[in-house]
Design a protein around this motif. Sequence first.
Motif, PDB file in Angstrom:
ATOM      1  N   HIS A   1       0.714  -1.103   0.076  1.00 28.70           N
ATOM      2  CA  HIS A   1      -0.182   0.011   0.040  1.00 28.70           C
ATOM      3  C   HIS A   1       0.753   1.290  -0.020  1.00 28.70           C
ATOM      4  O   HIS A   1       0.344   2.234   0.233  1.00 28.70           O
ATOM      5  CB  HIS A   1      -0.912   0.134   1.265  1.00 28.70           C
TER       6      HIS A   1
ATOM      7  N   LEU B   1     -12.569   3.754  -0.241  1.00 32.64           N
ATOM      8  CA  LEU B   1     -11.839   2.333   0.038  1.00 32.64           C
ATOM      9  C   LEU B   1     -11.971   1.783   1.395  1.00 32.64           C
ATOM     10  O   LEU B   1     -11.959   0.722   1.694  1.00 32.64           O
ATOM     11  CB  LEU B   1     -10.181   2.339  -0.556  1.00 32.64           C
TER      12      LEU B   1
ATOM     13  N   ARG C   1     -11.469  -2.206   1.667  1.00 35.32           N
ATOM     14  CA  ARG C   1     -10.569  -2.373   0.810  1.00 35.32           C
ATOM     15  C   ARG C   1      -9.161  -1.895   1.609  1.00 35.32           C
ATOM     16  O   ARG C   1      -8.080  -2.416   1.086  1.00 35.32           O
ATOM     17  CB  ARG C   1     -10.552  -1.684  -0.608  1.00 35.32           C
ATOM     18  N   ILE C   2      -9.063  -1.123   2.299  1.00 36.86           N
ATOM     19  CA  ILE C   2      -7.773  -0.600   3.083  1.00 36.86           C
ATOM     20  C   ILE C   2      -8.134  -0.373   4.602  1.00 36.86           C
ATOM     21  O   ILE C   2      -9.213  -0.188   4.909  1.00 36.86           O
ATOM     22  CB  ILE C   2      -7.138   0.844   2.532  1.00 36.86           C
TER      23      ILE C   2
END
Lengths: 226, 760
Positions: B4, B37, B42-43
């Motif tokens: 990331h 997100l 998603r994160i």
Amino acid sequence: MQCLWCHEQIMHETSWKNLLLLDGKALLCQECKSKMEVLSGKCCSRCSRITNEEVCSDCRWWEKQSVEDPLMFNHSVFNYNAFMQELIAKWKYRGDYFLGNAFKEPFVKSFRKKFTFLEKNAIAVPIPLSTKRLTERAFNQAQMLADFLPIETCAILSRKHGEKQSKKTRYERIFTKNPFAINETINNPVVLVDDIYTTGTTLRHAASLLKEHGCTRVYACTLVRG
Amino acid sequence: MRGHWHFIAIAVTISFLTISLETFWFSAGLLIWLFYLFYNERIRRLVVLVSIAFFLFFYMYIPDINNVTTAEYPKEINQISGKITGPIHASNKKVDFKFENPSNTSFMIIYFPDEKEQTSINDHSTIKHGAVCTIKGEIEVPENSRNPGQFDYQKYLLSKGIAYQVKVKSLNDINCTGSSPLNRIFTIRDNLLAHVMENISKETAAWLNALVLGDDTHLDEDIVELFQRWSLSHILAISGLHIGLVVGFVYFLLIKLNLVTKEKAQWLMILFLPVYAVIAGGEPSVWRSATMVLLFIIIRKIRLDFSVTDILSIVFLLLILVDKYIVYHVGFQLSFVVTFGLLLSRQWISQTNSALLQVFYISFVAQLMILPLQLAYFYTFQPLSIILNVLVVPYFSLFVIPFMFIMLMLSPFPIIANIFDSLFKEVHQIALHIIQLIDMSLNYPFTIGPLPILSAVLFYVLYYMFMNKLQKQKSIQAFLFGLGITVLVIGMAVRPYLSPEGRVTMLDIGQGDAFVIELPYREGVIFIDAGARFSFTDKQPNDSVYKQIIKPYLFSRGIGYVDHLFLTHEDIDHMGSAVSLVKEFDIKKVTVSPFYAFTDEMKPVLQNNWIELQQVERSDKVIIGTQTFHVLAPYKNKLSANENSLVLFTNMGGENWLFTGDIGKEEENELIKTYPNLSVDILKIAHHGSNTSTDESFINQVKPLYGLISVGRNNMFGHPAPGVTETLEGANVQILRTDINGAVQFQYKGNNGTFFKYIP
């Protein structure tokens, strides 16, 4: 996050495909994922078997067996290659329930793509295990797959205990008596869900029972084509 | 955080965009994206928090160079002491280096070698990196841009953290002692450069020094320009391609010759890479690739797994942390944008097995990734450069660059080196010849000028969708997005043809005239004079005005062709840039008076370029599109260039314009006698405001509202003459002059127009 199969660190490779919205949580690493072989290209339109024919010889044989094949068609997602065999064995026989989640995304995606025509009232019916087998395994793999699907699941079938399918010969499998019983009648379109389609006998037993009890159309969606 | 890190890099990029473009829209987009997100799981929260923290930190950390006004350095001080903080760039045309005083003010020290004073940098060996010096010289604020599109030297130095420049008259004015440890590596570099120049033929040495040691000063200027034109400059800038080859080559040698173990070879590479980065010139692209390889080796060593985009992002952050000004470096921006694009495209590129196709894909991604940057910095691009790259990149990476390294190794053995040298020269000459042939026959540049921010954003959105669909192998959708990109780029190119706005620009070319008229709907691009500077020793024009002012202006306006050139008379300050202009901008028609004598240089150019030559005199008309120019003079040969000047009258933006060239008072008088009703709103003051022109009676008769004076700052003629400005002021004429206002531009739509001064 480690890969559920090989326990390697899952490396998130950023590309144009996932830059903006990112992939969902991956359970398998890229390498293991790539070993799962999605059935594509020329397949039998009735049973997903890899063949150049429109309808394979098996399915033509089934058609001749009665007035009408009780099963409209079977759709399988993966080829039953060595890797899938190991994966399913671990999941089903060695009780790695969680591993089944690795199938969710491809299974649902493939289902959505294939069954776009399906009415909203369609019902997923998992192929049941006998009570004895269920206590042995602690979960029904077909039930797990059916629950993934975006339609309602009704476990309306039950099964008498018998020899494991995988321990029988092809001949024995095809000519066994119908092992299923129905608990509840429905007249919605049904998608039978199971992990493996091998000869198609099991699914056709279930399908004919459902049709006898008023189902108009019965389809099958299975994880692998054996 | 692993996998990331690019979130942080993107957040930092957005800090930079927020500062340099002065808008918060990008940061709003970043927040929405991160929260979307996060909301969709998603994160993790950590990624969101770290990204925002980095965004804020870098927003404070990255310097803003847009809103800096540098105060004049106290006049009485002409000596500074401090430390040399940058590498010393020395060629036979120029010596310069960065210098910092104890209060952290940075200076650019510049020395132009005098032809008489034959001192070279070698005679001043105390000038070293890290040396403590006292320097005598005039401390001045660097010159800023005076014309639209012109390179802004002041901003350029500010983007390196330098506020002042010091022009040194002699190297003897620099007194230094000491040096830094880094200086040793710089010395190695200088010695290597000199060694190559001495031992290898000039042609090969120029390429070797450019491709291995990052010094392209000896390459032919035409070649450098050719490479620039065709977006091949990345080959000349040492980057991943070269580092990859060097590392591979050295590592291979160490292992295959059984010199060391793999383990030790890796350690050696870790030590070697930073040294090579300095030796190779230390440009950001070198540091980017060297640091990436370095991190890769280290990460493998400590058995950690990072994705490639992580590594790129970490290197990006590291380089900015080391030098906060590096984000303004064009090479830095291009290098990271291209690398990021290529990393994102890895899966797509590997979808094909054909090496040729892969090279094409790489070239395609690289060229499109930088298109908005390319247009912002260079105003133009070659659509066919993608194909030329496919030919040239493999040639350089498979042959030239490896060959250059081998040549460097062989250079101590003259006999073998000579054989290789002549072999290389043969092959390379043919290769360059082919490139030049392609340049001559397929040179169709798209001159668009900088994209507006919104178009640039739209471009990247479309490009993202295009690549996304391409990777998913959804060809039809990809095609549609590709079509969208094409429509956008072509739309930007034809934009001026749809715009009802016209422009008249008096360029500030110093002491001389150059007026550019862009008619509405791009009906025509017209020049009235195109002067140049000239040296007083040989009276020859030089091309600095053309290259630094005229061409950049035209390119920045998206002008690739000029329709018409009026030359009022044959003085260099009015026609010195005409030859270059005719050659490069495909001029169709040149209009002069019958008494105009073309120079020997100009005649063949006019013949070879199929140019229609038109001679006009009083009462003729020149019609370009819907614009009519009335010729009011000359009517007879006055046997003097100035007095024979073409005088043009026209109406633009509802105003009457009179362009007078360098006519004198007598001609002015003749004008008002011949045209008693002549009324002018905007008058080009004749002869740069010399007292030989602009008679009071003339001004009182034509009654201009504005007087345009194109005149050099502190020119030696004392133009404009005080008498002239008094006359104009007395008649209430508003004066616009290039020496004060820089370029002066009149923008009009229909019958309404406004003047804009480039320097307010």
